[in-house]
Design an enzyme around this catalytic site. Structure first.
Site, PDB file in Angstrom:
ATOM      1  N   LYS A 118       0.832  -1.210   0.000  1.00 54.77           N
ATOM      2  CA  LYS A 118       0.000   0.000   0.000  1.00 54.77           C
ATOM      3  C   LYS A 118       0.860   1.250   0.000  1.00 54.77           C
ATOM      4  CE  LYS A 118      -4.199  -1.956   0.701  1.00 54.77           C
ATOM      5  NZ  LYS A 118      -5.600  -1.939   0.933  1.00 54.77           N
ATOM      6  N   LYS A 200      -3.832  -9.953  -7.477  1.00 56.22           N
ATOM      7  CA  LYS A 200      -5.062 -10.264  -6.735  1.00 56.22           C
ATOM      8  C   LYS A 200      -6.204  -9.361  -7.200  1.00 56.22           C
ATOM      9  CE  LYS A 200      -5.949  -8.665  -2.583  1.00 56.22           C
ATOM     10  NZ  LYS A 200      -7.033  -8.423  -1.641  1.00 56.22           N
ATOM     11  N   LYS A 203     -10.553  -4.340  -4.706  1.00 57.90           N
ATOM     12  CA  LYS A 203     -11.509  -3.257  -4.967  1.00 57.90           C
ATOM     13  C   LYS A 203     -10.826  -1.953  -5.353  1.00 57.90           C
ATOM     14  CE  LYS A 203     -13.017  -3.411  -0.176  1.00 57.90           C
ATOM     15  NZ  LYS A 203     -11.905  -3.064   0.721  1.00 57.90           N
TER      16      LYS A 203
HETATM   17  P1  ATP Z   1      -8.266  -3.066  -1.064  1.00 57.00           P
HETATM   18  O1  ATP Z   1      -8.158  -3.006  -2.545  1.00 57.00           O
HETATM   19  O2  ATP Z   1      -8.906  -1.842  -0.434  1.00 57.00           O
HETATM   20  O3  ATP Z   1      -7.001  -3.486  -0.381  1.00 57.00           O
HETATM   21  P2  ATP Z   1      -9.439  -5.682  -1.256  1.00 57.00           P
HETATM   22  O4  ATP Z   1     -10.336  -5.731  -2.447  1.00 57.00           O
HETATM   23  O5  ATP Z   1      -8.082  -6.279  -1.404  1.00 57.00           O
HETATM   24  O6  ATP Z   1      -9.322  -4.194  -0.717  1.00 57.00           O
HETATM   25  P3  ATP Z   1     -10.177  -6.278   1.411  1.00 57.00           P
HETATM   26  O7  ATP Z   1     -11.183  -5.329   1.898  1.00 57.00           O
HETATM   27  O8  ATP Z   1      -8.748  -6.039   1.807  1.00 57.00           O
HETATM   28  O9  ATP Z   1     -10.260  -6.399  -0.145  1.00 57.00           O
HETATM   29  O10 ATP Z   1     -10.553  -7.753   1.836  1.00 57.00           O
HETATM   30  C1  ATP Z   1     -11.750  -8.168   2.412  1.00 57.00           C
HETATM   31  C2  ATP Z   1     -11.691  -9.648   2.707  1.00 57.00           C
HETATM   32  O11 ATP Z   1     -11.779 -10.357   1.475  1.00 57.00           O
HETATM   33  C3  ATP Z   1     -10.388 -10.120   3.332  1.00 57.00           C
HETATM   34  O12 ATP Z   1     -10.661 -11.198   4.178  1.00 57.00           O
HETATM   35  C4  ATP Z   1      -9.550 -10.559   2.178  1.00 57.00           C
HETATM   36  O13 ATP Z   1      -8.603 -11.520   2.512  1.00 57.00           O
HETATM   37  C5  ATP Z   1     -10.617 -11.132   1.248  1.00 57.00           C
HETATM   38  N1  ATP Z   1     -10.250 -10.916  -0.151  1.00 57.00           N
HETATM   39  C6  ATP Z   1     -10.080  -9.725  -0.759  1.00 57.00           C
HETATM   40  N2  ATP Z   1      -9.742  -9.886  -2.047  1.00 57.00           N
HETATM   41  C7  ATP Z   1      -9.700 -11.227  -2.246  1.00 57.00           C
HETATM   42  C8  ATP Z   1      -9.392 -12.038  -3.380  1.00 57.00           C
HETATM   43  N3  ATP Z   1      -9.062 -11.497  -4.524  1.00 57.00           N
HETATM   44  N4  ATP Z   1      -9.465 -13.372  -3.233  1.00 57.00           N
HETATM   45  C9  ATP Z   1      -9.813 -13.939  -2.063  1.00 57.00           C
HETATM   46  N5  ATP Z   1     -10.096 -13.229  -0.950  1.00 57.00           N
HETATM   47  C10 ATP Z   1     -10.043 -11.890  -1.035  1.00 57.00           C
END
Ligand code: ATP
Ligand code: LTN
Length: 336
Positions: A118, A200, A203
């Site tokens: 980040k 990955k 969002k």
């Molecule tokens: P950001 O982009 O703001 O970092 P993010 O989309 O990576 O957000 P988080 O809010 O960090 O998502 O994650 C919410 C939950 O969903 C966490 O438990 C995380 O491990 C899970 N998660 C997020 N993205 C994935 C993914 N691509 N595959 C599996 N699990 C996910």
């Protein structure tokens, strides 16, 4: 807490309202929250304190926080059975986070992958909150004597540092905190971007085609799947290192339909990728359709949502107060 809840083990998990929920967070986390919610005493949080470690537009943050609650419920979390609440409504989280900050080492925070990722992405806002984010997450988990933390693969390191902090604190003051375990699904723990399957799905993804959102309309979902990056072979086979795109689509299809990898390989044997991508897209559309429709209905009912988050905050405040009181006493604060 009713008597039955006392016998059950406890779950805590949360998601930041920093963007719209994705298929990744649904398959990696929320789907398991729903499956576990019958057998555990569950706390599901919207972690708005964590969200401001990146700059947020205040009106957007407020809207997304309430919409996220609607999406949790629409995904199948029953507010009667689970405590669903907004993190900033329970001050014990911020209070315990401060204390835990004093038992968390600079070196261990510097090694956190999420912090490194980040800060590389937001070089103009590497704030202290982003750095000490894990101490707040540890507070979230430890306040409720959590047994299990259902999260995607990327959050494993955060549960590990929570355990390290708890062990350090317990080593000094005795058995204050319960040791939590991560719960990471076998399939779906790391859903990749459809357009860059080496990254990955997230969002905050800059490429809108790579990410599927829970609230997206069917035609947009189908468009993203039709454009999903695959490879130059024509064989539907799982091998994440040399076929990341196809393997990712297989994972998504497997979690969405319950089909095994072997069954998927047989189903699409000799059919080419066009058909396969279409079927995965359709399976996701059908998976998300009832969630989107229910969430849209709930989002229109602000009074209902308000009653849920207020009740959730009350239950969570009650459950966490005892832990915080004990911690204050242990570290030597004068009782008020
Ligand atoms: P950001 O982009 O703001 O970092 P993010 O989309 O990576 O957000 P988080 O809010 O960090 O998502 O994650 C919410 C939950 O969903 C966490 O438990 C995380 O491990 C899970 N998660 C997020 N993205 C994935 C993914 N691509 N595959 C599996 N699990 C996910
Ligand atoms: N760090 C997590 C969100 C989060 C969380 C938690 C998850 C904050 N507090 C407690 C599980 C338990 C993320 O970025 N997805």
């Amino acid at each position: 807490m009713d008597e039955k809840a006392l016998d059950k083990k406890t779950i805590f998990s949360g998601i930041q309202p920093s963007g719209d929920l994705t298929l990744g967070s649904y398959l990696g986390a929320i789907k398991n929250w729903v499956e576990l919610s019958d057998t555990y005493n569950c706390y599901y949080c919207i972690v708005d304190l964590h969200a401001i470690t990146a700059r947020q537009n205040p009106a957007e943050l407020r809207r997304r926080t309430v919409n996220q609650l609607a999406q949790y419920i629409a995904c199948g979390l029953d507010p009667q059975k689970n405590t669903i609440f907004i993190q900033s409504h329970v001050p014990a989280h911020a209070e315990l986070a401060w204390i835990l900050n004093c038992y968390t080492m600079f070196g261990e925070l510097s090694r956190m992958t999420q912090f490194k990722d980040k800060s590389a992405k937001n070089a103009d806002n590497i704030n202290a909150g982003l750095f000490t984010y894990p101490a707040l997450m540890a507070a979230d988990i430890l306040l409720y004597h959590t047994d299990l933390v259902p999260v995607g693969e990327d959050q494993k390191q955060h549960v590990e540092i929570t355990r390290d902090i708890a062990t350090r604190f317990n080593g000094i003051y005795g058995d204050v905190f319960k040791m939590p375990e991560p719960f990471i699904p076998k399939v779906g723990a790391r859903i990749m971007s459809l357009s860059s399957p080496d990254c990955k799905m997230s969002k905050s993804d800059k490429d809108p085609g790579g990410c599927i959102y829970i609230m997206q309309k069917p035609d947009e979902i189908m468009r993203s799947f039709k454009r999903a990056v695959t490879d130059s072979e024509t064989c539907v086979r799982c091998n994440p290192s040399d076929k990341p795109g196809v393997s990712n689509l297989m994972q998504i299809y497997s979690v969405a339909t319950g089909a095994s990898f072997e069954a998927i390989e047989n189903e699409f044997c000799g059919k080419g990728y066009g058909d396969f991508k279409l079927r995965v897209g359709e399976a996701v559309v059908e998976l998300l359709r009832p969630i989107r429709e229910e969430a849209e209905r709930l989002i229109a009912d602000k009074t209902y949502l308000e009653s849920i988050y207020k009740e959730g905050a009350e239950k969570a405040s009650h459950a966490s107060a005892k832990t915080l009181r004990k911690v204050y006493k242990k570290v030597g604060f004068v009782e008020r």
